[in-house]
Design a protein around this motif. Structure first.
Motif, PDB file in Angstrom:
ATOM      1  N   ASP A   1       4.077   9.629  -0.646  1.00  0.00           N
ATOM      2  CA  ASP A   1       4.020   8.875   0.604  1.00  0.00           C
ATOM      3  C   ASP A   1       5.422   8.982   1.207  1.00  0.00           C
ATOM      4  OD1 ASP A   1       4.254   6.867   2.573  1.00  0.00           O
ATOM      5  OD2 ASP A   1       2.702   5.658   1.627  1.00  0.00           O
TER       6      ASP A   1
ATOM      7  N   LYS B   1      -0.192  11.827   0.033  1.00  0.00           N
ATOM      8  CA  LYS B   1      -0.751  13.067   0.560  1.00  0.00           C
ATOM      9  C   LYS B   1       0.191  14.223   0.213  1.00  0.00           C
ATOM     10  CE  LYS B   1       1.240  12.813   5.224  1.00  0.00           C
ATOM     11  NZ  LYS B   1       0.924  12.863   6.666  1.00  0.00           N
TER      12      LYS B   1
ATOM     13  N   GLN C   1       3.145   4.037  -8.022  1.00  0.00           N
ATOM     14  CA  GLN C   1       1.951   4.129  -7.179  1.00  0.00           C
ATOM     15  C   GLN C   1       1.711   5.554  -6.689  1.00  0.00           C
ATOM     16  OE1 GLN C   1      -0.289   1.486  -6.553  1.00  0.00           O
ATOM     17  NE2 GLN C   1       0.947   0.731  -8.253  1.00  0.00           N
TER      18      GLN C   1
ATOM     19  N   LYS D   1       0.824  -1.208   0.000  1.00  0.00           N
ATOM     20  CA  LYS D   1       0.000   0.000   0.000  1.00  0.00           C
ATOM     21  C   LYS D   1       0.863   1.265   0.000  1.00  0.00           C
ATOM     22  CE  LYS D   1      -4.015  -2.061   2.256  1.00  0.00           C
ATOM     23  NZ  LYS D   1      -4.881  -2.050   3.449  1.00  0.00           N
TER      24      LYS D   1
ATOM     25  N   LYS E   1       0.157   5.409   0.472  1.00  0.00           N
ATOM     26  CA  LYS E   1      -0.822   6.428   0.855  1.00  0.00           C
ATOM     27  C   LYS E   1      -0.249   7.801   0.512  1.00  0.00           C
ATOM     28  CE  LYS E   1      -2.646   3.583   4.622  1.00  0.00           C
ATOM     29  NZ  LYS E   1      -2.900   3.486   6.084  1.00  0.00           N
TER      30      LYS E   1
END
Length: 307
Positions: free
Chosen positions: A199, A166, A281, A162, A164
């Motif tokens: 990330d 931001k 990603q 994963k 994430k």
């Protein structure tokens, strides 16, 4: 004549009665088939699907037949089994991701321990101290081999790690690079000020891999420069070693691939593969370039688009 008429009447009554009974029997059989046999067969097919692990197909509910209440209960059971299976799958994926992430993250501080112990081995001269430092090196190599095996076995089963994304200020890159450059080989560093989408944890892993590779294969000064494009912050990390073979350049981001210059050096061929995956990603890219003198990795981090 009267006797014949009576016999004819009786025969007609028998035929009529038999026909009526037959029609009633047929209607009753059709009723049983619709209300009992067909719902039971439907339940039987549903039970087979559940036993085979197919929990996606719901059971049609018909409260009019005698199995109506059972139908609703069975479908609730199917939904609960499906939810339980999904939770179990998510928990297993989470465990695999945690193991893969931790085993990969252990490699960077472990490389620092090995580098420092090698430096101590050169500077120390007392036999007892040298023996202790060499023991540390052996244990570090053992831990690295174990983490590599653990990471490989987990990575084969795990399709994604994963990421994430931001918004972050580009100033975080100064701290990331300073923390990663424990040997202080970064001679020049320039990071443009902007807002990036990334990330931070995964970006740290990317720079860990890139700079660790420069330590391992070049061991020269490292220049880091950046520039702003229309959509990205472009960062170029360059060393001045022997570089790699031209044939190896397009293959370096493949899983488990190691270039010709990696012979005799510890590694598993997953560092640039993982770094390339993380950048994709995050919406960016990672590109390797080879020069007559040195090797370069271009990292493109997407900018925050302000409307």
């Amino acid at each position: 004549m009267e006797s014949q008429m009576q016999q004819t009447h009786i025969i007609r009554m028998i035929i009529f009665s038999t026909t009526l009974v037959g029609i009633c029997l047929i209607l009753y059989m059709l009723y049983l088939d619709r209300k009992v046999v067909a719902p039971f067969q439907k339940l039987n097919r549903f039970a087979r699907n559940v036993a085979a692990g197919n929990l996606d197909t719901p059971l049609e509910m018909d409260r009019e037949n005698i199995f109506g209440a059972f139908t609703e209960s069975f479908d609730i059971m199917r939904e609960q089994l499906y939810q339980a299976r999904e939770k179990e799958r998510e928990a297993n994926e989470s465990k695999k991701e945690l193991v893969a992430s931790l085993s990969h993250d252990i490699k960077t501080p472990l490389a620092s321990i090995r580098a420092m112990s090698e430096l101590l081995e050169i500077t120390l001269h007392e036999p007892k101290q040298l023996e202790k430092v060499q023991a540390i090196q052996k244990k570090a190599i053992q831990i690295e081999q174990l983490t590599n095996n653990l990471f490989h076995s987990t990575l084969e089963e795990l399709q994604t790690l994963k990421v994430k994304v931001k918004e972050e200020e580009s100033i975080i890159l100064d701290d990331i690079i300073s923390t990663t450059d424990y040997r202080h080989l970064v001679a020049n560093k320039h990071i443009c000020e902007c807002i990036i989408c990334c990330d931070r944890l995964r970006l740290e892993q990317v720079f860990d891999n890139v700079i660790a590779n420069s330590y391992k294969y070049a061991n020269t000064k490292i220049d880091i420069v950046s520039r702003l494009t229309e959509y990205t912050l472009e960062i170029r990390v360059r060393d001045y070693g022997q570089g790699v073979s031209i044939d190896d350049v397009p293959l370096l981001t493949r899983k488990f691939y190691r270039g010709k210059n990696a012979e005799g050096k510890m590694g598993a061929g997953i560092g640039l593969y993982m770094s390339h995956y993380f950048m994709e990603q995050m919406g960016g890219t990672l590109i390797a370039n080879n020069y007559e003198e040195g090797f370069e990795v271009v990292i493109e981090i997407p900018l925050t688009m302000i409307k």
